[in-house]
Design an enzyme around this catalytic site. Structure first.
Site, mmCIF file in Angstrom:
data_model
loop_
_atom_site.group_PDB
_atom_site.id
_atom_site.type_symbol
_atom_site.label_atom_id
_atom_site.label_comp_id
_atom_site.label_asym_id
_atom_site.label_seq_id
_atom_site.Cartn_x
_atom_site.Cartn_y
_atom_site.Cartn_z
ATOM 1 N N HIS A 143 38.372 36.879 6.679
ATOM 2 C CA HIS A 143 36.923 36.683 6.828
ATOM 3 C C HIS A 143 36.245 37.836 7.599
ATOM 4 O O HIS A 143 35.415 38.546 7.070
ATOM 5 C CB HIS A 143 36.635 35.386 7.620
ATOM 6 C CG HIS A 143 37.274 34.154 7.079
ATOM 7 N ND1 HIS A 143 36.849 33.502 5.944
ATOM 8 C CD2 HIS A 143 38.318 33.430 7.556
ATOM 9 C CE1 HIS A 143 37.589 32.424 5.751
ATOM 10 N NE2 HIS A 143 38.489 32.354 6.699
HETATM 11 O O1 RIB Z 1 35.232 30.143 9.166
HETATM 12 C C1 RIB Z 1 35.870 31.366 9.426
HETATM 13 C C2 RIB Z 1 35.414 31.920 10.735
HETATM 14 O O2 RIB Z 1 35.755 31.007 11.779
HETATM 15 C C3 RIB Z 1 36.122 33.240 11.097
HETATM 16 O O3 RIB Z 1 35.253 34.033 11.877
HETATM 17 C C4 RIB Z 1 37.282 32.779 11.932
HETATM 18 O O4 RIB Z 1 37.713 33.768 12.857
HETATM 19 C C5 RIB Z 1 36.662 31.621 12.680
HETATM 20 O O5 RIB Z 1 35.931 32.154 13.792
#
Ligand code: RIB
Ligand code: CA
Length: 311
Positions: A241
């Protein structure tokens, strides 16, 4: 043109890869890193951010602890995804570099006041508590922000922590509401795009094949991190992500999205934290966010391996 950035983060294995990418890339100048409570409590996110800076050979980076809980709600963490330390996978030594004195929110305010207008990009990778608190405490800094490029939200991919919401927005929906109403240019790396940034065995092997400490750590983090998503989505691997935020600053053409209205659900328990994106333009609400939905995954991973290989 080097872009000055502040990374606001809740490491988290994917945050860690994003920080490594930033510290390995001359296109961005990291003015500082502010930790926020999210994946794990603040004490651990502030510790993990320093572990990652030292892994990158950058103990000089200023790391601050920010807010230890959301604006209105009790903190919700995600140890089930990231493990108890937040950086489970390889065993890492405690950091030697110190945490900066002063609160992360004050660092954001002071930095934006000191830098020329439109020259600092905010890169939130976790709940938006620090950013919203800074904007509320010092409204004068809002207009100085060049762009907010954040990881959060979802439209077609809906939720990963509840059926309706993505984790970062869910943890602090009131903070997200403040940021999305700030009026500054916002680029949203939603689950719609990050779920296409999936690790696969060959991609993880490419990190391992770098034969460097950083490359090996990234491979071991993803080995740990991917088990959650594989079980849940039956996907080939884990979505990286947060590195999407930094990759966008370096190679924006890797990404495709749509400039739409995005508003945040803050009142309903059922859909708290939902990013209601008017993807089909069915309302006349003002457009306020570049909502990313697609990426060139091969190009993304090539960039990641090439840059991490520099550390
Ligand atoms: O939903 C994914 C996000 O939530 C990413 O930033 C992961 O690191 C958590 O913070
Ligand atoms: Ca994160």
């Amino acid at each position: 043109m080097t872009r000055k950035i502040i990374i606001d983060t809740d490491p988290g294995q994917d945050d860690a890869v994003a920080i490594l990418l930033a510290l390995a890339s001359p296109e961005v100048q990291v003015l500082g890193i502010t930790a926020v409570a999210g994946n794990v409590p603040l004490e651990l996110t502030a510790k993990n951010a320093r572990i990652v800076c030292e892994l990158a050979g950058r103990p000089d980076v200023k790391v601050f602890a920010g807010c230890d809980r959301p604006l209105r709600h009790a903190l919700v963490t995600a140890e089930h995804v990231h493990g108890k330390t937040g950086l489970d996978g390889p065993v890492m030594p405690d950091p030697m570099m110190p945490l900066q004195d002063g609160h992360g929110v004050d660092f954001i305010i002071e930095t934006l006041r000191a830098e020329p207008a439109d020259t600092v990009t905010l890169c939130p990778l976790g709940p938006l508590t620090n950013i919203a608190t800074a904007f509320e405490r010092a409204p004068d800094i809002v207009e100085k922000v060049q762009e907010i490029v954040l990881m959060g939200g979802a439209y077609f991919q809906v939720g990963n922590i509840t059926p309706a919401a993505e984790f970062n927005i869910y943890v602090d929906p009131e903070a997200a509401d403040i940021v999305f109403k700030s009026g500054r240019p916002i680029t949203v790396m939603s689950l719609d795009v990050t779920h296409k940034a999936l690790t696969t065995a060959p991609r993880v092997q490419a990190f391992r094949d770098l034969g460097t400490k950083a490359g090996t750590m990234v491979a071991e983090w993803t080995d740990f991190f991917e088990r959650f998503d594989k079980e849940k989505y039956g996907s080939a691997g884990a979505p990286l992500h947060d590195p999407c935020v930094i990759a966008y600053l370096i190679a924006p053409d890797l990404f495709k999205g749509r400039y739409v209205n995005v508003e945040i659900e803050t009142l309903s328990d059922l859909t708290r934290g939902m990013t209601v994106a008017d993807w089909w333009g069915v309302t006349n609400r003002p457009r306020n966010a570049m909502f990313m939905g697609d990426l060139d995954a091969e190009g993304f991973f090539e960039l990641l391996v090439q840059r991490i290989g520099r550390l």
